[in-house]
Design an enzyme around this catalytic site. Structure first.
Site, mmCIF file in Angstrom:
data_model
loop_
_atom_site.group_PDB
_atom_site.id
_atom_site.type_symbol
_atom_site.label_atom_id
_atom_site.label_comp_id
_atom_site.label_asym_id
_atom_site.label_seq_id
_atom_site.Cartn_x
_atom_site.Cartn_y
_atom_site.Cartn_z
ATOM 1 N N TRP A 297 0.818 -1.199 0.000
ATOM 2 C CA TRP A 297 0.000 0.000 0.000
ATOM 3 C C TRP A 297 0.859 1.258 0.000
ATOM 4 O O TRP A 297 0.599 2.200 -0.755
ATOM 5 C CB TRP A 297 -0.954 -0.023 1.189
ATOM 6 C CG TRP A 297 -1.948 1.089 1.273
ATOM 7 C CD1 TRP A 297 -2.296 1.757 2.401
ATOM 8 C CD2 TRP A 297 -2.774 1.634 0.228
ATOM 9 N NE1 TRP A 297 -3.280 2.696 2.122
ATOM 10 C CE2 TRP A 297 -3.589 2.640 0.793
ATOM 11 C CE3 TRP A 297 -2.884 1.373 -1.141
ATOM 12 C CZ2 TRP A 297 -4.502 3.385 0.052
ATOM 13 C CZ3 TRP A 297 -3.804 2.113 -1.884
ATOM 14 C CH2 TRP A 297 -4.590 3.097 -1.293
ATOM 15 N N LYS B 279 -4.921 0.402 8.736
ATOM 16 C CA LYS B 279 -6.248 0.099 9.268
ATOM 17 C C LYS B 279 -6.111 -0.888 10.417
ATOM 18 O O LYS B 279 -5.420 -1.903 10.267
ATOM 19 C CB LYS B 279 -7.144 -0.490 8.175
ATOM 20 C CG LYS B 279 -7.353 0.442 6.983
ATOM 21 C CD LYS B 279 -8.055 -0.258 5.836
ATOM 22 C CE LYS B 279 -8.214 0.685 4.644
ATOM 23 N NZ LYS B 279 -8.861 0.021 3.482
ATOM 24 N N GLY C 57 -10.945 3.012 2.261
ATOM 25 C CA GLY C 57 -11.899 2.700 1.207
ATOM 26 C C GLY C 57 -11.440 1.485 0.420
ATOM 27 O O GLY C 57 -10.387 0.902 0.700
ATOM 28 N N SER D 190 -9.527 -0.303 -1.886
ATOM 29 C CA SER D 190 -8.318 0.130 -2.599
ATOM 30 C C SER D 190 -7.184 -0.878 -2.466
ATOM 31 O O SER D 190 -6.242 -0.646 -1.713
ATOM 32 C CB SER D 190 -7.861 1.487 -2.059
ATOM 33 O OG SER D 190 -7.795 1.456 -0.637
ATOM 34 N N LYS E 113 -13.731 -4.149 8.968
ATOM 35 C CA LYS E 113 -14.043 -4.900 7.750
ATOM 36 C C LYS E 113 -13.045 -6.037 7.551
ATOM 37 O O LYS E 113 -13.376 -7.065 6.942
ATOM 38 C CB LYS E 113 -14.073 -3.976 6.539
ATOM 39 C CG LYS E 113 -12.776 -3.190 6.271
ATOM 40 C CD LYS E 113 -11.831 -3.894 5.343
ATOM 41 C CE LYS E 113 -10.541 -3.120 5.200
ATOM 42 N NZ LYS E 113 -9.608 -3.740 4.228
ATOM 43 N N ASP F 172 -15.493 -0.679 1.311
ATOM 44 C CA ASP F 172 -14.297 -1.420 1.707
ATOM 45 C C ASP F 172 -14.639 -2.835 2.139
ATOM 46 O O ASP F 172 -13.891 -3.784 1.899
ATOM 47 C CB ASP F 172 -13.604 -0.662 2.847
ATOM 48 C CG ASP F 172 -12.101 -0.905 2.883
ATOM 49 O OD1 ASP F 172 -11.583 -1.641 2.026
ATOM 50 O OD2 ASP F 172 -11.451 -0.345 3.781
ATOM 51 N N SER G 40 -7.302 -9.941 -1.357
ATOM 52 C CA SER G 40 -7.460 -9.692 0.076
ATOM 53 C C SER G 40 -6.704 -10.723 0.911
ATOM 54 O O SER G 40 -7.022 -11.911 0.908
ATOM 55 C CB SER G 40 -8.949 -9.725 0.447
ATOM 56 O OG SER G 40 -9.117 -9.728 1.850
ATOM 57 N N VAL H 122 1.246 -8.824 6.220
ATOM 58 C CA VAL H 122 0.439 -8.892 7.436
ATOM 59 C C VAL H 122 -1.049 -8.853 7.097
ATOM 60 O O VAL H 122 -1.502 -7.993 6.342
ATOM 61 C CB VAL H 122 0.777 -7.701 8.367
ATOM 62 C CG1 VAL H 122 -0.134 -7.692 9.578
ATOM 63 C CG2 VAL H 122 2.234 -7.770 8.787
#
Length: 332
Positions: free
Chosen positions: A14, A105, A135, A137, A190, A243, A253, A278
């Site tokens: 990210w 997050k 969001g 992404s 989430k 999300d 994911s 992670v």
């Protein structure tokens, strides 16, 4: 906004994807905990461990010396939540004149702090200098300029709008909000529901089951967030429902993948040992379970996910437990 230098703390997928966006307009330096990762970014313009098969722009620099970033105007955090306190304790420079843009997050274990609360304590940065990005992404898609929209939230709405304008591109569109709490809760929890979604995939259940999980999972997230003062509407937006959908459904994911492997009979320890990246939802499940008890909030999906992860019950037993609960009204 007068910006000369942007630092990204965390060289995972990210952080690296955000660097590709920002480098078109700004000088960007990524901090990597491993010297080898920093060297690869500088010499090969790749990050093969965390964002494979993506060529990085030549003007992205990397360092393993976090204090070399003292002259940055914006600090973009992508360090996994449970390591934020440890990493930023290494920083010798003050944050008085800096803006923190958080891209991670999660909920810190034991303290049950949201990430904004961790930064307030560790860096003493004021709320009006902090923003959070959240969001649907996945880094793998953002880095390839696949159209993506996310939310940027700050209690300082003018700052949220300014960061919105800094980060937005033709392919990466941001919306602004003042609901930091809702944005952080939606982004964190989430990942827990996504692990559960993966469990359903692992035991080969169907679309009906997945749709029910996403819907009822969002209800749990919303109930907790509202108890914490979030705007209910945030949970129907990008950092809530958006999300949640992408994390529960996508092959990218990591959290969904952990759940899928659990559903196939793997043990959590062996999964963690195998994967270098992670899955934040594992740690967040612990925090969410503790928060539910503390806030006296009913979160049965979180509770059953916790049982599969840490109490060694089977996925099928967890599903049976959820389906056999006392009948209720949908909204209560």
């Amino acid at each position: 906004m007068d910006i000369k230098k942007i630092a990204i703390i965390g060289a995972g997928g990210w952080g690296t994807a955000l660097a590709t966006i920002l480098s078109a307009e700004f000088n960007v330096t990524i901090w990597a905990i491993d010297r080898e990762t920093a060297d690869e970014i500088n010499l090969n313009h790749t990050n093969s461990d965390f964002l494979p098969n993506v060529d990085l722009p030549d003007n992205i620099l990397a360092t393993s010396d976090i204090n070399s970033l003292a002259d940055s105007d914006i600090i973009v955090n992508t360090v996994p939540t449970q390591y934020i306190r440890q990493v930023y304790s290494r920083v010798d420079f003050p944050f008085d004149n800096k803006i923190i843009v958080n891209g991670s997050k999660g909920i810190e274990q034991n303290t049950l702090f949201r990430i904004s609360e961790i930064f307030a304590e560790v860096t003493e940065i004021s709320a009006d200098k902090y923003v959070v990005l959240s969001g649907p992404s996945h880094a793998e898609e953002v880095a390839r300029n696949i159209p993506t929209t996310i939310l940027v939230a700050s209690t300082n709405m003018e700052l949220a709008k300014a960061i919105r304008d800094v980060f937005s591109t033709k392919h990466f569109r941001l919306y602004s909000s003042d609901d930091v709490t809702g944005c952080e809760i939606g982004g964190a929890l989430k990942n827990v529901i996504a692990i559960t979604a993966g469990m359903l995939d692992g035991v080969n259940l169907g679309d009906n089951t997945k749709a029910a999980l996403i819907t009822r999972g969002l209800a749990e997230i919303s109930r907790l967030g509202i108890k914490m003062g979030a705007n209910p509407m945030t949970f129907s937006g990008l950092s809530g429902l958006g999300d949640l959908i992408v994390t529960c459904q996508s092959q990218h994911s990591r959290n969904r993948k952990v759940g899928e492997l659990l559903g196939q009979g793997r043990k959590l320890k062996s999964i963690i040992e195998e994967y270098k990246t992670v899955a934040e939802g594992v740690n967040t499940t612990v925090s969410a379970f503790q928060m539910a008890k503390k806030m006296k909030g009913e979160m049965p999906i979180v509770e059953q996910t916790h049982k599969v992860l840490f109490e060694d019950i089977s996925v099928n037993d967890a599903i049976d437990n959820l389906m056999s609960r006392i009948y209720k009204n949908e909204v209560w």
